[in-house]
Design an enzyme around this catalytic site. Sequence first.
Site, PDB file in Angstrom:
ATOM      1  N   ASP A 299       0.862  -1.171   0.000  1.00 31.33           N
ATOM      2  CA  ASP A 299       0.000   0.000   0.000  1.00 31.33           C
ATOM      3  C   ASP A 299       0.907   1.232   0.000  1.00 31.33           C
ATOM      4  O   ASP A 299       2.097   1.146   0.257  1.00 31.33           O
ATOM      5  CB  ASP A 299      -0.951  -0.018   1.215  1.00 31.33           C
ATOM      6  CG  ASP A 299      -2.157   0.895   1.000  1.00 31.33           C
ATOM      7  OD1 ASP A 299      -2.110   1.749   0.097  1.00 31.33           O
ATOM      8  OD2 ASP A 299      -3.153   0.757   1.746  1.00 31.33           O
TER       9      ASP A 299
HETATM   10  C1  BGC Z   1      -5.064   3.165   0.099  1.00 29.15           C
HETATM   11  C2  BGC Z   1      -5.133   2.155  -1.001  1.00 29.15           C
HETATM   12  C3  BGC Z   1      -4.982   2.846  -2.332  1.00 29.15           C
HETATM   13  C4  BGC Z   1      -3.682   3.617  -2.352  1.00 29.15           C
HETATM   14  C5  BGC Z   1      -3.405   4.339  -3.656  1.00 29.15           C
HETATM   15  C6  BGC Z   1      -3.885   4.099  -0.026  1.00 29.15           C
HETATM   16  O1  BGC Z   1      -4.010   5.175   0.832  1.00 29.15           O
HETATM   17  O2  BGC Z   1      -5.054   2.525   1.351  1.00 29.15           O
HETATM   18  O3  BGC Z   1      -6.338   1.462  -0.926  1.00 29.15           O
HETATM   19  O4  BGC Z   1      -5.060   1.928  -3.381  1.00 29.15           O
HETATM   20  O5  BGC Z   1      -3.722   4.580  -1.327  1.00 29.15           O
HETATM   21  O6  BGC Z   1      -4.181   5.463  -3.798  1.00 29.15           O
END
Ligand code: BGC
Length: 760
Positions: A299
């Site tokens: 993530d």
């Molecule tokens: C989230 C993810 C997301 C990623 C990219 C993160 O803050 O937890 O679910 O895909 O950002 O935007």
Amino acid sequence: MRHFKLSLLATAALGFAFASTAPAYAQAPAAAAEAPKATPWTDTRLDTDTRTELLLKEMTQDEKLKLVFGHFATAADWLNARGDIAGLNWKPPVESHHQSAGFVFGVPRLGIPNQWQTDAGVGVASQVGDKPRLRTALPSGMATAATWDRDLAFKGGAMIGREARLSGFNVQLAGGVNLMREPRNGRNFEYGGEDPLLAGIIVGEQIRGIQSNHIISTVKHYAYNAQETNRFTASSNISDKAGRESDLLAFQFAIETGNPASVMCAYNRVNNVYACESDYLLNEVLKKDWGYKGYVMSDWGATHSTIPAANAGLDQQSGYPFDKSNYFAGPLKEAIENGFVKQERLDDMARRILWGLFSTGAFDKPVPVAEDQIDFKAHAAVTQADAEGGIVLLKNTGLLPLATTAKKIVVIGGYADKGVISGGGSSQVYGQGGNPVKDLGLGPKAFPGPLTYYPDSPVEALKARSKAEVVYHDGKDVKAAVKAAKGADVVIVFGTQWTGESLDAELKLDENADALIDAVAKANKKTVVVLQTGGPVFMPWLSKVGAVVEAWYPGTKGGTAIARVLTGEISPSGRLPVTFAASLDQLPRPKLDGDPKSETIRTQVNYDIEGAAIGYKWFDKKGLKPLFAFGHGLTYSTFGYNDLKTSTAGDKLSVSFTVTNTGKVAASDVPQVYVSAPASAGWEAPKRLGGWDKVALKPGESKTVTVTVDPRLLASFDSASKTWNVAAGAYEVILARSATDAVSKTTVTLNAQKYDVRGK
Ligand code: BGC
């Protein structure tokens, strides 16, 4: 700059061997400059593994390293201003797509495409900024789970995957399948509810739909990312057995169903180890036990090291500079040179990414930027069907469908004159037609805002379908709203609960909605409540109102879907994918762990309190009466269940029965099969969902349904031997309308059975 130019030249020279014929492809060459050299991995007749190995052999060390390092793709001054990376003067790569989540360089020399990554599960999202893409939004993940409809889930996934593809993205960061351990979790709307089977199958179908567009989908956030409070540091503590029978099982079902090319590891720690450097989660459970062949991406901001993360099984660092360092760029190269990370590990990372590109077709079918080819009209029909399938009629004393004799309908609150609400954060899709509440100052200004509505007004949709005079009142002044309600044949009050990523929520409606509903219902008994919430809320006014409709976050065509249910144009057919608790003290954790104001406290969350007994299982085990049970949902018709039978041929339990529409209107039903083991089996809770079907029936029509129960749902997991064991004995099979509404039961005797860690 030099690098950029070289990439383009190389693409022009070699791309011809890889690109398909459509003219608008981002990577398509202007002309073939020279004959392509032998590129046996481009032969689509070869299987994925063979192609992967052929290509891997050709890659240089630096090319492999490129594949494992992802960049954030939105200009964000706050990242440079953040101060924890000295002298950072970061800009998104020019090849990335504006306001998007991420970008990974490909290797044009070998035809490996760039990876353009977009959020998320309800459609093509845009990061906060000036020029979001305007795209079709599905209803929330929770709403799609509430359809209990595999086909709708697949079609929704196929639709948003198509929009992603035509928007130039070949990786969609969708597939949220974290189970609802915590009803206050601000991201519950992105996920598939509380049951491992239902969530795993529905989310898996959505992933399958997305990837049918020859792009990659993720499944996320692996694992136990069940609250947003302290999400970057909290430790989700849970035993192996409990996890295998709950959250991990949901991931297992989703992966088996959807075959996602990528798994996104979560922010949180698990048993005090960061999920993205957990040897247990990544190497052992995912890759070894389940035999997963795709790649693990972190993530955004969830990578915390080079050597531990690489050796634990992380394959790609995402979204630099969300992390404090470019761990998987130069530092990884050095760690390999110094022998702290083996060369085979980097080869394996690259192999897994290539496997994902080949297995989905993302390698062979480069993504175009062809936004003008998006068929928004057709896509609106897909999201509308999903919303209609997921709307749950929770209570009805006869007010719904709205009587055609009503002369005056007063609609109050929820900005129902403007549109329908959506959930906030990285998954935010900006709708066609803009945000009709943009200037009203609602919600946070910065992430996870802006609070966004889609301009499909329930009031306008009702007006279009009703002979009655439909009047809207904003409900800000409760007294005035009460006055307006008094003269109405029926009143419909809209209550919303906005939730968003990074924040946990209270289980209540926004603004003054609870007091408003209470006051209006006192003034006029014919009060219908329409809820749009991320997940469960309390309903202190429940006994006073005549009907309650849960519409979740219903997406681009949500207003139309709500109006069609209210007027009876269609019968509601959604069922709750989560339990609605009656009070906080019914929850395993009446008080949410952690402190939103402090990330340094390294919160410990004890998920062994409930273990695998999540949601209805916890309520069963503790003998608690929920406000509304898992699986609950009313319709405008009635259904009879007959001929419940079981078969255990070849030790496979299958259950069959007949469903008959005994009412007066066409409607869909969701008969549910629960299984209950003998006490000696030592289950976490009295019963588990074993299967279900969704059946559309005309009045008088019957259908025989057969449900096969996955052996893992009849078994207990033994961590020492890594086997699923079905205890011999008498099992109860329960045919039910919800977790608390059994219609008929039978008993079946099962032999002792043993299955491997994959349930085979
Ligand atoms: C989230 C993810 C997301 C990623 C990219 C993160 O803050 O937890 O679910 O895909 O950002 O935007």
